[in-house]
Each structure stands twice: as structure tokens, then as C-alpha cells.
Design an enzyme around this catalytic site. Structure first.
Site, PDB file in Angstrom:
ATOM      1  N   GLY A 188       0.794  -1.228   0.000  1.00 37.33           N
ATOM      2  CA  GLY A 188       0.000   0.000   0.000  1.00 37.33           C
ATOM      3  C   GLY A 188       0.824   1.274   0.000  1.00 37.33           C
ATOM      4  O   GLY A 188       1.492   1.579   0.997  1.00 37.33           O
ATOM      5  N   THR A 230      -0.352   4.108  -2.640  1.00 38.16           N
ATOM      6  CA  THR A 230      -1.265   5.095  -3.228  1.00 38.16           C
ATOM      7  C   THR A 230      -2.459   5.405  -2.328  1.00 38.16           C
ATOM      8  O   THR A 230      -3.009   4.512  -1.671  1.00 38.16           O
ATOM      9  CB  THR A 230      -1.778   4.596  -4.587  1.00 38.16           C
ATOM     10  OG1 THR A 230      -0.661   4.324  -5.425  1.00 38.16           O
ATOM     11  CG2 THR A 230      -2.671   5.610  -5.261  1.00 38.16           C
ATOM     12  N   GLU A 231      -2.860   6.673  -2.317  1.00 39.98           N
ATOM     13  CA  GLU A 231      -4.070   7.101  -1.620  1.00 39.98           C
ATOM     14  C   GLU A 231      -4.965   7.863  -2.590  1.00 39.98           C
ATOM     15  O   GLU A 231      -4.525   8.241  -3.687  1.00 39.98           O
ATOM     16  CB  GLU A 231      -3.715   7.987  -0.429  1.00 39.98           C
ATOM     17  CG  GLU A 231      -2.891   7.252   0.617  1.00 39.98           C
ATOM     18  CD  GLU A 231      -2.525   8.117   1.816  1.00 39.98           C
ATOM     19  OE1 GLU A 231      -1.765   7.631   2.673  1.00 39.98           O
ATOM     20  OE2 GLU A 231      -2.990   9.277   1.888  1.00 39.98           O
ATOM     21  N   GLY A 283      -1.787  10.107  -5.798  1.00 41.92           N
ATOM     22  CA  GLY A 283      -1.435   9.050  -6.728  1.00 41.92           C
ATOM     23  C   GLY A 283       0.040   9.115  -7.022  1.00 41.92           C
ATOM     24  O   GLY A 283       0.868   8.484  -6.373  1.00 41.92           O
ATOM     25  N   TRP A 319      -6.550   1.562  -4.694  1.00 39.54           N
ATOM     26  CA  TRP A 319      -5.949   0.864  -5.845  1.00 39.54           C
ATOM     27  C   TRP A 319      -4.986  -0.234  -5.373  1.00 39.54           C
ATOM     28  O   TRP A 319      -3.937  -0.441  -5.970  1.00 39.54           O
ATOM     29  CB  TRP A 319      -5.232   1.827  -6.799  1.00 39.54           C
ATOM     30  CG  TRP A 319      -6.058   2.990  -7.238  1.00 39.54           C
ATOM     31  CD1 TRP A 319      -5.825   4.307  -6.972  1.00 39.54           C
ATOM     32  CD2 TRP A 319      -7.265   2.931  -8.001  1.00 39.54           C
ATOM     33  NE1 TRP A 319      -6.818   5.087  -7.530  1.00 39.54           N
ATOM     34  CE2 TRP A 319      -7.704   4.264  -8.171  1.00 39.54           C
ATOM     35  CE3 TRP A 319      -8.014   1.904  -8.574  1.00 39.54           C
ATOM     36  CZ2 TRP A 319      -8.872   4.595  -8.878  1.00 39.54           C
ATOM     37  CZ3 TRP A 319      -9.163   2.219  -9.276  1.00 39.54           C
ATOM     38  CH2 TRP A 319      -9.574   3.548  -9.425  1.00 39.54           C
ATOM     39  N   ILE A 320      -5.376  -0.925  -4.291  1.00 37.53           N
ATOM     40  CA  ILE A 320      -4.479  -1.926  -3.721  1.00 37.53           C
ATOM     41  C   ILE A 320      -4.814  -3.320  -4.257  1.00 37.53           C
ATOM     42  O   ILE A 320      -5.913  -3.843  -4.023  1.00 37.53           O
ATOM     43  CB  ILE A 320      -4.557  -1.923  -2.179  1.00 37.53           C
ATOM     44  CG1 ILE A 320      -4.325  -0.500  -1.637  1.00 37.53           C
ATOM     45  CG2 ILE A 320      -3.552  -2.916  -1.610  1.00 37.53           C
ATOM     46  CD1 ILE A 320      -3.038   0.150  -2.080  1.00 37.53           C
ATOM     47  N   GLY A 336     -10.856  -7.222 -36.932  1.00 32.54           N
ATOM     48  CA  GLY A 336     -12.051  -6.540 -37.425  1.00 32.54           C
ATOM     49  C   GLY A 336     -13.185  -6.631 -36.429  1.00 32.54           C
ATOM     50  O   GLY A 336     -12.984  -6.546 -35.220  1.00 32.54           O
ATOM     51  N   GLU A 387       1.907   1.313 -11.134  1.00 33.83           N
ATOM     52  CA  GLU A 387       3.311   1.420 -10.693  1.00 33.83           C
ATOM     53  C   GLU A 387       4.050   2.553 -11.406  1.00 33.83           C
ATOM     54  O   GLU A 387       5.203   2.422 -11.799  1.00 33.83           O
ATOM     55  CB  GLU A 387       4.028   0.077 -10.863  1.00 33.83           C
ATOM     56  CG  GLU A 387       3.461  -0.970  -9.906  1.00 33.83           C
ATOM     57  CD  GLU A 387       4.337  -2.189  -9.763  1.00 33.83           C
ATOM     58  OE1 GLU A 387       5.564  -2.062  -9.787  1.00 33.83           O
ATOM     59  OE2 GLU A 387       3.769  -3.285  -9.603  1.00 33.83           O
ATOM     60  N   THR A 406       2.728   6.063 -13.905  1.00 34.04           N
ATOM     61  CA  THR A 406       2.215   6.290 -15.253  1.00 34.04           C
ATOM     62  C   THR A 406       3.357   6.474 -16.249  1.00 34.04           C
ATOM     63  O   THR A 406       4.516   6.673 -15.872  1.00 34.04           O
ATOM     64  CB  THR A 406       1.337   7.555 -15.290  1.00 34.04           C
ATOM     65  OG1 THR A 406       2.171   8.688 -14.945  1.00 34.04           O
ATOM     66  CG2 THR A 406       0.180   7.470 -14.306  1.00 34.04           C
TER      67      THR A 406
END
Length: 390
Positions: free
Chosen positions: A134, A136-137, A141, A166-167, A349, A373, A375
Site C-alpha cells: 500500500g 497510493t491514496e 497518486g 488501488w491496492i 475486425g 506502478e 504512469t
């Protein structure tokens, strides 16, 4: 003049016997145990925990962990092969294997003391436990330094309050390595890393995200409400968490690059096969330059991505500085995955737009690789900093 000798870098990326055996084992496992369920798991957003127990039995949940802690003790070359072969079949499973190995397990492997390693690594490496990580909050980000989750020392425990989002494996994990603020916001020495086990009072998970792709890889919030964590669960020293996390991400970017490569290869192989089978105007569509040139571009970019990944893996194996190379590999490979999946849908297609054929899932899964991990834009910042400082 021997031109190849003149430009030789000294790298040897030929696949060794052990790497070939591992790759074949994973390929066989994926065909038998993953491919039949890919769309079922995707549609229902099923996180197949029992599958990961099986992977643990094969040593694939502790690929880089030394044998003394229950792992396989393989190098980053074997690790890349594992992720690629799984992701060629299902990006979701590849993502979860990567997150478990490189983030949670990797963080403990690199920064835990001996007692901590013996306490957690055997359960993680064998798949008995699933790991989460963990950083990110909701409001932080890419700006991890602004995290709001705090840990205040109270006697023999840290009291943790806040949340992470986002864990990967936030709900199903048995243990999580969590970055918490123990100092001032913006202070690179104000963040620490704590290992928090499932069942600790005050530690719960929040909602499960309903995602575009990677739907069989569970993603949730982690919530901490006066969660008391023993201070012996601190990894390293207080204030070292941010530096630890950045080093973990260096390796994690190789994982996501490998994940991207697997998705790109899966989409490419499906496109080649279909282009040979699909006939229009009395011949296979692979005969048409418009299609063959797409395949040529895909093949070239996949080769280039693979070389970048192997270079980063080689540096990592040798314990050298890998920040620039891992960021380059992650940035380039993730963008290639998106391009290849997009072109694969185009080659198929109308059929490529349906769930009866495999490429629409590669198309949905690929996009996460340019976001997770770090951008693509963050990778450019990392690369630029490394280039400028020389």
C-alpha cells in the site's frame, strides 16, 4: 570487419536451460489451469485464490525468494519468463503474480531483518499467504510524498489511521506492507513501512473497484481506524519507507514491463494466427500489405521491448543501479502493449470487438500497464532525471 563485435555491449540474453524449463512449466500450467477460465473470471471479477495456492506449490509466488525462506531462488530472468508466459494467457493473473512477488514479498525480502524474513517470507513464497502493498491514496497518486495515512508511536505499537486505494489483493491478502507518514508531509524521511497482518483490529478493506480490464485481479481500498501495529513490524528504520518504496518500484517496473510484454505477445500471436486463417478476396489477409505491415511493426516493437526488459533484469541480477533502465523498460513495453492490442483488434475486425475472441481482453487489460506502478508520464520524469544527472 566483424560489425557485431564492434558494437557488442557484452550482454548475453540467450535463454539458459533453467529459464527454458521454467518458461515451459509456466506455459503448460497456464494452458491447463488458466486459459479455460479466463473469460469466466473476467466477467465475474473472480479472484481465484486457489489458483494462487497452486502457483505457490510450483514456487511461483516466491520466484526471487531464496530457498532458505521457502522460495525458488531464481534470478530476474526466470521471473520475467514467469510473468510473460502467464500474461500471454491472462493479464489479470500475471498482474497479481507480479504484485505479490515484486511488491509485498519483494519489500520484505529486501528490507526486513532476519526475524521478520523468517516470520513472513515462507508463507508468502509458498502461496499460503497472499500479499498486498500500500502506497497510493485517493488524493496522492503520483504525489506519494503527500500521503495522509499516519502512524503515531504509542508505547510498543504504532497507531495507524487513514486509507490506501488501488491496492491489489486488498481484500484477500493475509498481510500488507503499508507506507505510512511518521513525519511531516513532503519530508522524504517522514515515511515509514509497516507490515500489517489481516485480522489486526482496526484494519479492514473497502470497496472493490469495478475495472475496465484486469478484472480477475482484485483491487480494493485498505482502511485503518486506530489500527495498532506492533513496532517490531517496522521494516528498517523509521523514516526509511519512501526510499525503500522507490527501490521496490525499480524492481516492480520490470514486473509491469514483463506483464506488458506478455500481453503484447499474446495479442500478436493471436493476430498472426487469425491473419493466416481469415480469407478475403480469395487469400489469407496476412498476404495483404496493410495487415503484414501491422504485424511487422508489432514484431519489431515487441523485440525492442524485450531487449530493454532483459537489460534491466540483467542489471538487477548484478545488483547495479537500475532506475533508468527499469523506467525505460516499463514505459516502452507498456506503450507497446497498448499498440499491439489495438492493432490486434483492428486485424480481427468486427470479431476483435467481441468477447468470443481473445484480443478484446488484451485490449482492455493493456491500458493498466501504462498507469500502474507509475504512469508513462512519471516514467518520463524518472528517465529524464537520470539522463540529466548523468
Amino acid at each position: 570487419m566483424n560489425f557485431s563485435a564492434e558494437v557488442s555491449t557484452g550482454y548475453d540474453f540467450s535463454m539458459g536451460e533453467n529459464q527454458r524449463m521454467v518458461a515451459q512449466m509456466v506455459k503448460d500450467f497456464a494452458e491447463k489451469h488458466i486459459r479455460p477460465h479466463v473469460m469466466e473470471w473476467d466477467e465475474a471479477q473472480t479472484f481465484p485464490i486457489e489458483l494462487f495456492k497452486q502457483l505457490g506449490g510450483l514456487g511461483l509466488m516466491g520466484v526471487l525468494v531464496p530457498e532458505e525462506y521457502g522460495g525458488s531462488g531464481f534470478s530476474y530472468f526466470e521471473y520475467v519468463s514467469v510473468i510473460v508466459e502467464i500474461a500471454k494467457v491472462c493479464g489479470s493473473i500475471g498482474l497479481s503474480v507480479a504484485a505479490h512477488n515484486s511488491l509485498c514479498t519483494g519489500h520484505i525480502l529486501y528490507f526486513a531483518n532476519e526475524e521478520q524474513k523468517r516470520r513472513w517470507l515462507p508463507k508468502l513464497a509458498t502461496g499460503e499467504w497472499i500479499g498486498a502493498w500500500g502506497l497510493t491514496e485517493a488524493n496522492t497518486g503520483s504525489d506519494a510524498m503527500g500521503m495522509a495515512t499516519t502512524a503515531v508511536l504509542d508505547g510498543d505499537h504504532y497507531v495507524v489511521n487513514g486509507s490506501k486505494n488501488w491496492i491489489t489483493h486488498g481484500k484477500s491478502s493475509n498481510v500488507a506492507v503499508v507506507m505510512v507518514r511518521t513525519g511531516e508531509k513532503g519530508d522524504t524521511h517522514g515515511i515509514s513501512a509497516l507490515v500489517i497482518e489481516k485480522g489486526t483490529p482496526g484494519f479492514t478493506h473497502g470497496k472493490k473497484e469495478n475495472k475496465l480490464g484486469m478484472r480477475a485481479s482484485e483491487t480494493t481500498e485498505l482502511i485503518f481506524d486506530n489500527c495498532r501495529v506492533p513496532k517490531e513490524n517496522l521494516l528498517g528504520k523509521e523514516g526509511e519507507g519512501f526510499q525503500q518504496a522507490m527501490k521496490v518500484l525499480d524492481g516492480g517496473r520490470i514486473s509491469i514491463a514483463a506483464l506488458s510484454l506478455g500481453i503484447a505477445k499474446g495479442a500478436f500471436e493471436a493476430a498472426v494466427k487469425y491473419s493466416k486463417e481469415r480469407h478475403q478476396f480469395g487469400q489469407p489477409i496476412s498476404n495483404f500489405q496493410g495487415i503484414s505491415f501491422k504485424l511487422a511493426d508489432m514484431a519489431t516493437e515487441i523485440e525492442a521491448a524485450e531487449l530493454l526488459i532483459l537489460q534491466a533484469a540483467d542489471l538487477k541480477n548484478r545488483g547495479q543501479h537500475v532506475t533508468k533502465q527499469s523506467a525505460m523498460a516499463k514505459y516502452f513495453a507498456s506503450e507497446v502493449a497498448v499498440k499491439c492490442a489495438n492493432e490486434a483488434v483492428q486485424i480481427f475486425g468486427g470479431y476483435g470487438y467481441t468477447k468470443d475472441f481473445p484480443v478484446e481482453k488484451f485490449y482492455r487489460d493493456a491500458k493498466l500497464c501504462t498507469i500502474g506502478e507509475g504512469t508513462s508520464e512519471i516514467q518520463k520524469i524518472v528517465i529524464a532525471r537520470e539522463v540529466i544527472k548523468g
